[in-house]
Scaffold this active site. Structure first.
Site, PDB file in Angstrom:
ATOM      1  N   SER A  73     -11.234  64.966 -22.352  1.00 55.77           N
ATOM      2  CA  SER A  73      -9.875  65.408 -22.664  1.00 55.77           C
ATOM      3  C   SER A  73      -9.651  66.822 -22.163  1.00 55.77           C
ATOM      4  O   SER A  73     -10.584  67.637 -22.111  1.00 55.77           O
ATOM      5  CB  SER A  73      -9.716  65.375 -24.184  1.00 55.77           C
ATOM      6  OG  SER A  73      -8.589  66.113 -24.574  1.00 55.77           O
ATOM      7  N   TYR A  97     -12.735  67.855 -33.187  1.00 53.76           N
ATOM      8  CA  TYR A  97     -12.468  66.771 -32.226  1.00 53.76           C
ATOM      9  C   TYR A  97     -12.789  67.251 -30.802  1.00 53.76           C
ATOM     10  O   TYR A  97     -13.505  66.591 -30.045  1.00 53.76           O
ATOM     11  CB  TYR A  97     -10.995  66.321 -32.317  1.00 53.76           C
ATOM     12  CG  TYR A  97     -10.510  65.656 -31.061  1.00 53.76           C
ATOM     13  CD1 TYR A  97     -10.907  64.356 -30.755  1.00 53.76           C
ATOM     14  CD2 TYR A  97      -9.685  66.333 -30.153  1.00 53.76           C
ATOM     15  CE1 TYR A  97     -10.495  63.756 -29.579  1.00 53.76           C
ATOM     16  CE2 TYR A  97      -9.271  65.732 -28.984  1.00 53.76           C
ATOM     17  CZ  TYR A  97      -9.679  64.447 -28.704  1.00 53.76           C
ATOM     18  OH  TYR A  97      -9.273  63.868 -27.527  1.00 53.76           O
ATOM     19  N   LYS A 101     -15.799  66.146 -27.746  1.00 52.03           N
ATOM     20  CA  LYS A 101     -15.601  65.858 -26.314  1.00 52.03           C
ATOM     21  C   LYS A 101     -16.466  66.788 -25.464  1.00 52.03           C
ATOM     22  O   LYS A 101     -17.101  66.366 -24.507  1.00 52.03           O
ATOM     23  CB  LYS A 101     -14.123  66.014 -25.918  1.00 52.03           C
ATOM     24  CG  LYS A 101     -13.196  64.990 -26.542  1.00 52.03           C
ATOM     25  CD  LYS A 101     -13.421  63.610 -25.967  1.00 52.03           C
ATOM     26  CE  LYS A 101     -12.551  62.557 -26.628  1.00 52.03           C
ATOM     27  NZ  LYS A 101     -12.894  61.179 -26.255  1.00 52.03           N
TER      28      LYS A 101
HETATM   29  N1  UFG Z   1       4.737  68.533 -30.999  1.00 52.10           N
HETATM   30  C1  UFG Z   1       5.859  68.750 -31.768  1.00 52.10           C
HETATM   31  N2  UFG Z   1       6.088  67.931 -32.823  1.00 52.10           N
HETATM   32  C2  UFG Z   1       5.241  66.907 -33.169  1.00 52.10           C
HETATM   33  C3  UFG Z   1       4.099  66.693 -32.375  1.00 52.10           C
HETATM   34  C4  UFG Z   1       3.870  67.531 -31.310  1.00 52.10           C
HETATM   35  O1  UFG Z   1       6.634  69.666 -31.505  1.00 52.10           O
HETATM   36  O2  UFG Z   1       5.502  66.194 -34.165  1.00 52.10           O
HETATM   37  C5  UFG Z   1       4.497  69.390 -29.830  1.00 52.10           C
HETATM   38  C6  UFG Z   1       3.204  70.167 -29.890  1.00 52.10           C
HETATM   39  O3  UFG Z   1       3.361  71.366 -30.587  1.00 52.10           O
HETATM   40  C7  UFG Z   1       2.888  70.322 -28.407  1.00 52.10           C
HETATM   41  C8  UFG Z   1       3.452  69.060 -27.772  1.00 52.10           C
HETATM   42  O4  UFG Z   1       4.398  68.555 -28.698  1.00 52.10           O
HETATM   43  O5  UFG Z   1       3.578  71.429 -27.879  1.00 52.10           O
HETATM   44  C9  UFG Z   1       2.404  67.994 -27.516  1.00 52.10           C
HETATM   45  O6  UFG Z   1       1.677  67.748 -28.713  1.00 52.10           O
HETATM   46  P1  UFG Z   1       0.740  66.480 -28.897  1.00 52.10           P
HETATM   47  O7  UFG Z   1       0.218  66.497 -30.298  1.00 52.10           O
HETATM   48  O8  UFG Z   1       1.450  65.244 -28.461  1.00 52.10           O
HETATM   49  O9  UFG Z   1      -0.417  66.716 -27.852  1.00 52.10           O
HETATM   50  P2  UFG Z   1      -1.434  67.941 -27.716  1.00 52.10           P
HETATM   51  O10 UFG Z   1      -1.158  68.572 -26.405  1.00 52.10           O
HETATM   52  O11 UFG Z   1      -1.462  68.793 -28.894  1.00 52.10           O
HETATM   53  O12 UFG Z   1      -2.801  67.146 -27.740  1.00 52.10           O
HETATM   54  C10 UFG Z   1      -3.110  66.212 -26.730  1.00 52.10           C
HETATM   55  C11 UFG Z   1      -3.986  65.105 -27.275  1.00 52.10           C
HETATM   56  C12 UFG Z   1      -5.296  65.639 -27.734  1.00 52.10           C
HETATM   57  C13 UFG Z   1      -5.916  66.411 -26.644  1.00 52.10           C
HETATM   58  C14 UFG Z   1      -4.987  67.459 -26.081  1.00 52.10           C
HETATM   59  C15 UFG Z   1      -5.544  68.073 -24.847  1.00 52.10           C
HETATM   60  O13 UFG Z   1      -3.353  64.465 -28.354  1.00 52.10           O
HETATM   61  O14 UFG Z   1      -6.133  64.557 -28.071  1.00 52.10           O
HETATM   62  O15 UFG Z   1      -3.757  66.867 -25.705  1.00 52.10           O
HETATM   63  O16 UFG Z   1      -4.858  69.214 -24.501  1.00 52.10           O
HETATM   64  F1  UFG Z   1      -7.011  67.017 -27.102  1.00 52.10           F
END
Ligand code: UFG
Length: 292
Positions: A73, A97, A101
């Site tokens: 990831s 998590y 990885k």
């Molecule tokens: N976000 C919101 N509201 C939500 C969920 C997310 O505003 O309800 C925002 C987050 O703050 C972020 C973006 O949307 O800016 C993406 O968030 P995600 O949770 O969809 O994804 P992440 O980038 O945090 O995490 C993902 C994967 C992880 C991995 C990571 C690697 O889910 O498993 O990318 O960078 F580790």
């Protein structure tokens, strides 16, 4: 699952091994992936993700199969100091998590160093979204979704009131976090490219980013989904989510040059296919009853 009885038709003998089957390669996708849960249940994550992988590697070696494609990831880049993230960036983890990885990547590197028969490709996924265009296969998270698009999808089908936007004060185009969203079909194709690459004698333990190389903000993603679905997604602006990086997107040069793979789909396709899945299956693989 292992069958317990040996029969002419069964590939499994009484020792639980597969004497007549030759395994060419393994794609290892299995793992727990909820960041918040990993903080509250670190042993569960280390046990499931790391011990599970070690067991798999041992079983592979016992069967003489030393070709692996592993789902890593972009989380291993931690909070990157600059973008795009290239595969050579320093690695770090900001939660259990992510550490699983990172540790699994290191285990794979150690394994290859110990035995040059191993050929391992580590695929660093960015943000997989969308669904199969048929609308038959898609994501169905248990409980409240952690990730952006499954949450947006639930609001669109009426299973949530509003999307909470985590932070509108980042130094980005509209103040919201920026990520590299990749269509799951492109991601799947990336695995086929990696499997093919395993036959290259130069492969040892090698890493490739799977992303599009483009950054999209939370608000841009919401707008694209509203357009694809015709649904309004009410927003609630909240503070930053702890541990969230500001901007993360991939350098795709290495995958393009060496795997001959490049993402084909943009965020419009991702949202269209995600909505197709969601509108046909508002309760995922279950029913209203099963989600209560
Ligand atoms: N976000 C919101 N509201 C939500 C969920 C997310 O505003 O309800 C925002 C987050 O703050 C972020 C973006 O949307 O800016 C993406 O968030 P995600 O949770 O969809 O994804 P992440 O980038 O945090 O995490 C993902 C994967 C992880 C991995 C990571 C690697 O889910 O498993 O990318 O960078 F580790």
């Amino acid at each position: 699952m292992l069958l317990s009885r040996e029969s002419k038709n069964s590939p499994v003998n009484s020792a639980g091994t597969f004497p007549f089957i030759r395994f060419d390669a393994v794609i290892h996708f299995a793992g727990l992936k909820a960041v918040g849960e990993s903080v509250s249940k670190p042993l569960l994550y280390h046990d499931n993700n790391i011990v599970g992988t070690i067991t798999l590697l041992e079983v592979m070696a016992a069967h003489g199969c030393k070709n692996l494609v592993f789902s890593s990831s972009a989380t291993v880049y931690g909070w990157p100091k600059k973008v795009p993230c290239t595969e050579e960036f320093p690695l770090s983890a900001v939660n259990p998590y992510g550490r699983t990885k990172l540790f699994i990547e290191e285990i794979c590197r150690d394994l290859r160093n110990s035995d040059s028969q191993w050929k391992i490709i580590l695929l660093r996924y960015f943000n997989p979204v969308g669904a199969h265009p048929s609308g038959l296969i898609g994501e169905d998270p248990r409980g409240t979704p952690n990730n952006l698009m499954p949450f947006v999808q639930q609001v669109a089908v009426g299973r949530g009131q509003a999307l909470t936007v985590f932070g509108k004060d980042y130094s980005t185009k509209d103040g919201t976090g920026v990520r590299d969203y990749i269509h799951v079909v492109d991601l799947a194709d990336g695995h086929i490219a990696a499997l093919k690459k395993l036959s290259d004698p130069k492969i040892g333990c090698d890493v490739y980013n799977l992303g599009t190389g483009k950054g999209t903000s939370v608000l841009e993603m919401v707008t694209a989904f509203e357009k694809a679905s015709g649904k309004k997604i009410p927003l609630q602006i909240a503070g930053r989510r702890p541990g969230d990086a500001e901007v993360v997107y991939a350098s795709i040069k290495k995958a393009e040059t060496e795997l001959k793979w490049k993402a084909k789909y943009g965020i419009e396709d991702m949202c269209k296919d995600q909505w197709n899945w969601a509108s046909k299956n508002p309760f995922g693989y279950g029913s209203l009853e099963s989600k209560k």
